[in-house]
Write an enzyme that holds these catalytic residues in place. Structure first.
Site, PDB file in Angstrom:
ATOM      1  N   LYS A   1     -10.816  -7.762   9.764  1.00 20.43           N
ATOM      2  CA  LYS A   1     -10.983  -9.476   9.169  1.00 20.43           C
ATOM      3  C   LYS A   1      -9.994  -9.826   9.640  1.00 20.43           C
ATOM      4  O   LYS A   1      -9.640 -11.550   9.470  1.00 20.43           O
ATOM      5  CB  LYS A   1     -11.780  -9.007   8.244  1.00 20.43           C
ATOM      6  CG  LYS A   1     -12.718  -8.275   8.567  1.00 20.43           C
ATOM      7  CD  LYS A   1     -14.569  -8.793   8.383  1.00 20.43           C
ATOM      8  CE  LYS A   1     -15.161  -7.866   8.030  1.00 20.43           C
ATOM      9  NZ  LYS A   1     -15.845  -6.968   9.007  1.00 20.43           N
TER      10      LYS A   1
HETATM   11  C1  LIG Z   1     -16.828  -5.843   9.578  1.00 26.47           C
HETATM   12  C2  LIG Z   1     -16.266  -5.191  10.515  1.00 26.47           C
HETATM   13  C3  LIG Z   1     -17.233  -4.482  11.281  1.00 26.47           C
HETATM   14  C4  LIG Z   1     -17.957  -5.148  11.473  1.00 26.47           C
HETATM   15  O1  LIG Z   1     -17.941  -6.527  12.565  1.00 26.47           O
HETATM   16  P1  LIG Z   1     -19.332  -7.960  12.579  1.00 26.47           P
HETATM   17  O2  LIG Z   1     -18.552  -8.601  13.117  1.00 26.47           O
HETATM   18  O3  LIG Z   1     -19.740  -8.165  10.945  1.00 26.47           O
HETATM   19  O4  LIG Z   1     -19.965  -7.471  13.484  1.00 26.47           O
HETATM   20  C5  LIG Z   1     -16.706  -3.758  12.234  1.00 26.47           C
HETATM   21  N1  LIG Z   1     -16.146  -2.391  11.292  1.00 26.47           N
HETATM   22  C6  LIG Z   1     -14.932  -2.911  10.636  1.00 26.47           C
HETATM   23  C7  LIG Z   1     -14.464  -1.940  10.558  1.00 26.47           C
HETATM   24  C8  LIG Z   1     -15.174  -4.227   9.939  1.00 26.47           C
HETATM   25  O5  LIG Z   1     -14.693  -4.409   9.198  1.00 26.47           O
END
Ligand SMILES: *Cc1c(COP(=O)(O)O)cnc(C)c1O
Length: 467
Positions: A114
């Site tokens: 993120k």
């Molecule tokens: C948010 C997240 C995901 C999922 O990603 P999306 O964009 O919501 O599909 C996968 N792995 C981790 C560690 C995340 O923080």
């Protein structure tokens, strides 16, 4: 040429980038997408091979922001955002044999992917709010990763007062401490005695409270924000370039998927001209996306807790963007489809629509047992400790890889130390936190514990904001 953005539900005004950035969701309930996909200039992939990550990032994103944000400001924001990462590569690739490659998306301040979007989006928010002489109150609910990434992106900024609700006692200690040890005066952590859904309901109620919302200028940086998707297109480009994409060599990606934002960014890269031959949508036991991509129907079920909690999700909001594209960009149709989905909890698309995805899209559901086995096996074979989300991505890649002569990039979405219990039980040792976070457990925390009560939470926010 300035791009505008249209809503997937067709009934909201077309906006420019800066307005889309601050609006998040469109007023008709839809998600903003660019009116068209800009193509990368001829020869761009070849030029990118000798450029660093921030330089490529500016080139890839510029068509989406041009006309809204001055070029110099944008370049500075991008450079600063990625200077917060612990490697100049920003997203390094690691070869794990058999032409499988991990793209490590977790070198930012909170150790999960993120940061790639939020470190930039936080700076763009600040830039735009300053230009408008505005301040916002950001309110969000988190089950773990998003909260800390948003807090790191917005700490110490005087354009935003940030309130993050997390379910008390229901996030891991690492996740809680990554939020609560940020003592900046504009950051407020509220631990609500309830579940993540309770937190989300309170946030929704705050946004629905028209007078509070306008008086406090409420805003969000959630995963439906177009700017987050945009920032994620970049590492599909850099990874493909590194693996020979400039000469047209195709590349495949396996993406551990929750809200569908990450893999939709890959779709954007493909539309811009990156030669991507396969997307593997990797889900855990919460497999509504695998259901959809294999049958064309999806039905909302219960959310099951798994080893990969950031993918414990039933409704993947960003899927709406892909449905809009394969449905010929018909907003009225999407509005009807989403209304039906919400009312009946189930929805199907016609076979010929699904066929449009058959060539490039696959999906696999990976349960906890296979996830743990993949962590253990990969550690034995390579010495690399995978976090459980990445392990879901790798296991899915191995199951449904279409062509072994095409390099397969598995998006590694978190550092193993972020999910130490799952990793320890698979490999027998606890992955250590990297140096900048090594003293996380000794740092003082600040947060307020509140009952699961809308009125009380609202009052706490009002009190913190003052009059
Ligand atoms: C948010 C997240 C995901 C999922 O990603 P999306 O964009 O919501 O599909 C996968 N792995 C981790 C560690 C995340 O923080």
């Amino acid at each position: 040429m300035t791009l505008t953005y249209v809503s997937t539900r067709g009934a909201a005004p077309e906006l420019g980038f800066a307005d889309v950035l601050l609006a998040g969701l469109a007023v008709d309930g839809g998600l903003y997408v660019p009116e068209r996909w800009p193509a990368l200039p001829v020869g761009a992939l070849g030029r990118f091979a000798s450029m660093d990550y921030p330089a490529v990032a500016v080139e890839v994103m510029w068509p989406f922001v041009e006309g809204s944000i001055p070029r110099d400001d944008f370049e500075v924001a991008v450079r600063d955002a990625y200077a917060s990462f612990d490697t100049p590569d920003v997203v390094p690739l690691r070869d794990i044999g058999d032409d499988l490659h991990l793209a490590e998306l977790w070198h930012g301040p909170t150790l999960a992917f993120k940061d790639i979007a939020l470190q930039l989006v936080g700076r763009l928010f600040d830039l735009e709010l300053r230009r408008r002489s505005e301040r916002v109150t950001i309110v969000g609910a988190t089950s773990g990763d998003t909260g800390s990434a948003a807090i790191e992106a917005l700490r110490d900024r005087d354009t935003a007062e940030v309130f993050i609700l997390h379910p008390a006692g229901r996030v891991s200690e690492v996740q809680r401490r990554q939020m609560t040890t940020v003592l900046s005066p504009n950051i407020h952590n509220l631990a609500v005695e309830g579940t993540f859904d309770d937190c989300q309901d309170i946030v929704k109620a705050l946004f629905a409270d028209e007078s509070f919302r306008t008086r406090r200028n409420l805003s969000a940086v959630n995963s439906i924000n177009w700017a987050r998707v945009m920032a994620q297109i970049v590492y599909y480009v850099t990874s493909a370039v590194r693996l020979g994409g400039a000469s047209g060599r195709p590349v495949a990606f396996s993406v551990p998927t929750g809200n569908f934002g990450n893999v939709f960014a890959g779709y954007g890269a493909q539309r811009m001209g990156v030669p991507i031959s396969q997307f593997v949508v990797a889900s855990n036991r919460n497999d509504i996306l695998t259901q959809f991509l294999t049958t064309g129907s999806m039905t909302i079920g219960e959310v099951h807790p798994t080893l990969s909690p950031s993918m414990d999700i039933q409704v993947s909001s960003n899927l709406e963007r892909l449905l809009f594209e394969i449905g010929g960009r018909d907003g009225t149709e999407i509005a009807e489809l989403m209304t039906r989905f919400r009312a009946e909890g189930t929805v199907s698309v016609e076979a010929e629509r699904l066929d449009l995805l058959a060539e490039h899209w696959s999906a696999a559901r990976i349960d906890d047992e296979v996830t743990a086995g993949t962590i253990a096996r990969t550690f034995e074979r390579t010495g690399i400790a995978l976090d459980p989300h990445t392990a879901v991505g790798l296991a899915a890649a191995e199951q449904v890889r279409a062509d072994r002569s095409v390099p397969m990039v598995v998006l590694s979405t978190a550092h193993p130390a972020k999910f130490p219990d799952a990793v320890e039980s698979a490999i027998g040792t606890r992955p250590p936190l990297p140096a900048p976070l090594a003293d996380l457990f000794d740092r003082p925390e600040r947060y307020e514990v509140l009952p699961n009560d809308y009125g009380i939470v609202r009052r706490a926010i009002e009190d913190a904001l003052g009059s």
